[in-house]
Motif scaffolding. Structure first.
Motif: not given
Length: 128
Positions: A111-121, A123-127
């Motif tokens: 979960s942490h890695l997925t969230t971090s990866w999405r933010r790095a790309l 994708h601020e809306d993580l929902s």
């Protein structure tokens, strides 16, 4: 082969992580030293986990990524909200490790890695 982090070190890191999250949750704009301190605590968990792998590829990749993370977080986009979220994610990982719950630790780490990866790309809306 991966080893387990020392329980005393994990407990100490949990305390530091909780402290940073609490500081960030009650912070005001005049004192943002918790962001710098938070980065140190953030990277401490990553360093602790990587140190328990006997894998030069993971270690080398971690060093490269860690340098980039420091640069990214030194800009204005590293916010209180992001820090609180990261510390909460780290607490979930640490708590699972302390409970020796491998499934929960893997789930929290993914979960942490997925969230971090999405933010790095960006994708601020993580929902979604």
């Amino acid at each position: 082969m991966a080893g387990s982090p020392n329980r005393a070190e994990l407990a100490e890191l949990r305390e530091r992580t909780q402290n940073i999250r609490s500081r960030a949750e009650r912070a005001d704009a005049s004192d943002q030293t918790y962001l710098k301190d938070g980065l140190e605590v953030d990277l401490a968990l990553h360093d602790m986990l990587v140190a328990h792998f006997d894998n030069s590829l993971i270690s080398g990749t971690h060093r490269i990524i860690q340098d980039r993370v420091r640069l990214i977080r030194s800009n204005k986009n590293y916010t209180t909200s992001r820090l609180v979220d990261a510390m909460s994610e780290h607490l979930a990982i640490i708590d699972a490790l302390l409970a020796t719950d491998e499934n929960a630790a893997v789930a929290a780490l993914k979960s942490h890695l997925t969230t971090s990866w999405r933010r790095a790309l960006g994708h601020e809306d993580l929902s979604s």
